[in-house]
Every structure is written in C-alpha cells, then in structure tokens.
Scaffold this active site. Structure first.
Site, PDB file in Angstrom:
ATOM      1  N   SER A 152       0.834  -1.203   0.000  1.00  0.00           N
ATOM      2  CA  SER A 152       0.000   0.000   0.000  1.00  0.00           C
ATOM      3  C   SER A 152       0.867   1.251   0.000  1.00  0.00           C
ATOM      4  CB  SER A 152      -0.875  -0.021   1.258  1.00  0.00           C
ATOM      5  OG  SER A 152      -1.432   1.245   1.506  1.00  0.00           O
ATOM      6  N   TYR A 165      -3.512  -0.523   9.659  1.00  0.00           N
ATOM      7  CA  TYR A 165      -3.345  -0.900   8.254  1.00  0.00           C
ATOM      8  C   TYR A 165      -1.936  -0.554   7.770  1.00  0.00           C
ATOM      9  CZ  TYR A 165      -4.573  -1.054   3.242  1.00  0.00           C
ATOM     10  OH  TYR A 165      -4.640  -1.346   1.901  1.00  0.00           O
TER      11      TYR A 165
HETATM   12  P1  NAD Z   1     -12.242  -6.158  -0.791  1.00  0.00           P
HETATM   13  O1  NAD Z   1     -12.822  -5.922   0.576  1.00  0.00           O
HETATM   14  O2  NAD Z   1     -13.101  -5.845  -1.972  1.00  0.00           O
HETATM   15  O3  NAD Z   1     -11.773  -7.672  -0.889  1.00  0.00           O
HETATM   16  C1  NAD Z   1     -11.160  -8.354   0.156  1.00  0.00           C
HETATM   17  C2  NAD Z   1     -11.743  -9.760   0.183  1.00  0.00           C
HETATM   18  O4  NAD Z   1     -11.062 -10.496   1.198  1.00  0.00           O
HETATM   19  C3  NAD Z   1     -13.249  -9.796   0.531  1.00  0.00           C
HETATM   20  O5  NAD Z   1     -13.965 -10.497  -0.462  1.00  0.00           O
HETATM   21  C4  NAD Z   1     -13.295 -10.512   1.876  1.00  0.00           C
HETATM   22  O6  NAD Z   1     -14.431 -11.331   2.048  1.00  0.00           O
HETATM   23  C5  NAD Z   1     -12.016 -11.346   1.828  1.00  0.00           C
HETATM   24  N1  NAD Z   1     -11.560 -11.701   3.170  1.00  0.00           N
HETATM   25  C6  NAD Z   1     -11.582 -10.936   4.292  1.00  0.00           C
HETATM   26  N2  NAD Z   1     -11.107 -11.624   5.330  1.00  0.00           N
HETATM   27  C7  NAD Z   1     -10.766 -12.854   4.867  1.00  0.00           C
HETATM   28  C8  NAD Z   1     -10.218 -14.005   5.460  1.00  0.00           C
HETATM   29  N3  NAD Z   1      -9.918 -14.040   6.770  1.00  0.00           N
HETATM   30  N4  NAD Z   1     -10.004 -15.083   4.687  1.00  0.00           N
HETATM   31  C9  NAD Z   1     -10.303 -15.061   3.368  1.00  0.00           C
HETATM   32  N5  NAD Z   1     -10.840 -14.001   2.747  1.00  0.00           N
HETATM   33  C10 NAD Z   1     -11.057 -12.903   3.487  1.00  0.00           C
HETATM   34  O7  NAD Z   1     -10.858  -5.363  -0.851  1.00  0.00           O
HETATM   35  P2  NAD Z   1     -10.033  -4.881  -2.124  1.00  0.00           P
HETATM   36  O8  NAD Z   1     -10.282  -3.439  -2.326  1.00  0.00           O
HETATM   37  O9  NAD Z   1     -10.222  -5.831  -3.236  1.00  0.00           O
HETATM   38  O10 NAD Z   1      -8.549  -5.022  -1.558  1.00  0.00           O
HETATM   39  C11 NAD Z   1      -7.771  -6.182  -1.764  1.00  0.00           C
HETATM   40  C12 NAD Z   1      -6.370  -5.941  -1.246  1.00  0.00           C
HETATM   41  O11 NAD Z   1      -5.803  -4.804  -1.903  1.00  0.00           O
HETATM   42  C13 NAD Z   1      -6.311  -5.631   0.237  1.00  0.00           C
HETATM   43  O12 NAD Z   1      -5.117  -6.135   0.783  1.00  0.00           O
HETATM   44  C14 NAD Z   1      -6.287  -4.130   0.266  1.00  0.00           C
HETATM   45  O13 NAD Z   1      -5.713  -3.661   1.437  1.00  0.00           O
HETATM   46  C15 NAD Z   1      -5.403  -3.867  -0.928  1.00  0.00           C
HETATM   47  N6  NAD Z   1      -5.496  -2.521  -1.454  1.00  0.00           N
HETATM   48  C16 NAD Z   1      -6.654  -2.036  -1.969  1.00  0.00           C
HETATM   49  C17 NAD Z   1      -6.661  -0.739  -2.458  1.00  0.00           C
HETATM   50  C18 NAD Z   1      -7.904  -0.141  -3.047  1.00  0.00           C
HETATM   51  O14 NAD Z   1      -7.855   1.044  -3.371  1.00  0.00           O
HETATM   52  N7  NAD Z   1      -8.999  -0.892  -3.198  1.00  0.00           N
HETATM   53  C19 NAD Z   1      -5.512   0.037  -2.422  1.00  0.00           C
HETATM   54  C20 NAD Z   1      -4.362  -0.501  -1.877  1.00  0.00           C
HETATM   55  C21 NAD Z   1      -4.357  -1.783  -1.420  1.00  0.00           C
END
Ligand code: NAD
Length: 271
Positions: A152, A165
C-alpha cells in the site's frame, strides 16, 4: 511450447480474497491469459457471485477458506493439488482496512482501539504470511512459483488516521523481501516473491472516505489527487499488467521487489 516469455497459459493460480474487488479483477485478467484460477474467500456469497461473473472468462473454481486458519489453508491446498497437481501462482489479495481501525476526524492518537488495531494487523499481515507459507511449500516441492503480495501507499510515508493498516502493510513489505531472499537461497531461484503497492483506487473499503454521497470528491480525495502527478484515481484494471508480468517468465530475475502502481504518488514530494 510457446517461446513468448509473457505466456501464462495453463498455469494454476490461487487468489485469496478473490471474492473482493481487486482479487476478482486480477482473477479475471489471469483467466483471460489462459490461467486456471482458484479464488478463495471467507464469504460463500461473494464466491458465488464472482464465480457467476468469471466462469465465461476461463476455468475457475471458488473455495471457502479463511486465510487466518492454517488448517483451512492446508485443506484447500490439498483440494487444489488433487484437482490440478500444482500451484504456480499465489496472489494474496485478502485484506483491507476496517472502519473501527481508522481514527475519525475527532479522535486523537489516544483514542486508538487496540482490538481493531490487532484485527487489521492480523488480516493484512498474517493473512499474507500464512497463505505464503502454506502454498509456498507446494511451490518449493515443485521447484517453481510466483507469489504476489499487496502492499500500500501507506508504507512509503505516513497517511493520516490509519495506524493498524499502515503497520500491517509495512510488515507485508519486509515479509515479501524476507521470503524472497529465503526462497532463493534455500530452494531454487525459480520461486519468486514480490509485492505491488497500489496507489489510490476507489474500492468498497474506502469509497465512503473518498467520495461524498453526491458523487463529489471529499476533502481527503482532493488531497490525494493533489499529490498524484497523474491527477486521477487508478482504475483497478491498471493492476493487471504488473501482476501478469510478475507471474511470467519475463520476470525471472525479479524477486523481493515492491512495485508502486500509483500514478506517481510515491515519487512526488508534494512540492
Ligand atoms: P475487498 O474488501 O473488496 O476484498 C477483500 C476480500 O477479502 C473480501 O472479499 C473478503 O471477504 C475477503 N476476506 C476478508 N477476510 C478474509 C479471510 N480471513 N479469509 C479469506 N478471505 C477474506 O478489498 P479490495 O479493495 O479488493 O482489496 C484487496 C487488497 O488490496 C487488500 O489487501 C487491500 O488492502 C489492498 N489494497 C486495496 C486498495 C484499493 O484502493 N482498493 C488500495 C491498496 C491496497
């Protein structure tokens, strides 16, 4: 056999958090590149919805799995090995921030909720470490594999209000470097571990802090855009190219890196 170094056809990928926004988008692009994909998620309903979306793109299955439960991970590893015999790619996309772990505008450092701090740390750090160890073991046995973690922008310099985070994702960075180094030294240089560091993308977890109910940018959003030389949020499909590249043989000498995909955010001092 193809001599295209970017070719990924018939590789087997596991994408944790595949029921989420980034995980499902990455899964779709891997499927379109000919990869067979297993999406893992803790939520059955998210898996059902994504499998319905993805099934026309290629060969995909969904398995319920908690990335914080090593028995659950070992169980799905066995199911995947029974079905396809190998695991070539792991994308650790389960993770994200949680509302209780973010300080509100009114809260100070001393209002931090330790329980939420620990939860967010656990999911983002151990939720990357455990699958990397469990699926990495299968890669070590077969002598080849590529692991991709999600870092991130909160790891380059401090971002207000998100302590847990930021700490967890910074842990993901050093874990990425550590595991890359150990895998190359202990096993075979063909097992590589890298991370991508997305900049700002509108996702389910951050929509409320970035977009007002009327669709306009929040004050926080305006600050992000002012610090992003490309002057926009990313589109999640803009992560696909780097993931495919890192999985492919064209990245054969690349391990232990953390690659920003951020429109220049991390490169810009703000001045
Ligand atoms: P999201 O919430 O859409 O998806 C995360 C998924 O992980 C969900 O479907 C959830 O059910 C699943 N999950 C949660 N706990 C779990 C567990 N214990 N076991 C298995 N599955 C589990 O999030 P996203 O936006 O797709 O983000 C995905 C990754 O990318 C994360 O690590 C997030 O921090 C990172 N990220 C996202 C962004 C952004 O802008 N969306 C930016 C930087 C980093």
């Amino acid at each position: 056999m193809s001599n295209n170094q970017f070719d990924l056809a018939d590789r087997i990928a596991v994408v944790t958090g595949g029921g989420g926004v980034l995980g499902s988008s990455i899964s779709k692009s891997l499927l379109e590149a000919g990869v067979k994909v297993v999406i893992l998620d803790i939520r059955q309903e998210a898996l059902d919805a994504k499998i319905a979306d993805l099934k026309d793109a290629g060969e995909v299955i969904g398995l319920v799995c908690n990335v914080l439960d090593r028995d659950s991970l070992k169980n799905v590893r066995q199911q995947i090995l029974d079905k396809w015999g190998r695991i070539d790619i792991l994308v650790n996309a389960a993770g994200g921030n949680m509302p209780g772990a973010t300080l509100t505008e009114e809260q100070t450092v001393f209002d931090m909720k330790f329980e939420d701090f620990n939860k967010v740390n656990d999911l983002n750090l151990n939720g990357t470490v455990y699958p990397s160890i469990v699926f990495g073991e299968a890669m070590a046995r077969q002598g080849k594999g590529s692991i991709i973690n999600i870092s991130s922008m909160a790891t380059y310099s401090a971002i207000t209000r998100v302590p847990g985070y930021s700490v967890a994702k910074t842990g993901v960075n050093i874990f990425t470097q550590w595991m890359a180094m150990e895998m190359a030294i202990q096993f075979d240089e063909k097992i590589r571990v890298n991370a991508i560091a997305p900049g700002f993308f509108i996702g389910d977890q951050n929509r409320a802090v970035l977009i007002n109910p009327d669709g306009s940018y929040t004050e926080r959003s305006k600050k992000v855009i002012a610090r992003t030389p490309m002057k926009r949020f990313g589109d999640i499909t803009e992560l696909n190219g780097i993931v495919q590249f890192l999985c492919s043989d064209s990245a054969s000498f690349i391990t232990g890196t953390i690659i920003p995909v951020d429109g220049g955010f991390s490169a810009f001092s703000g001045v």
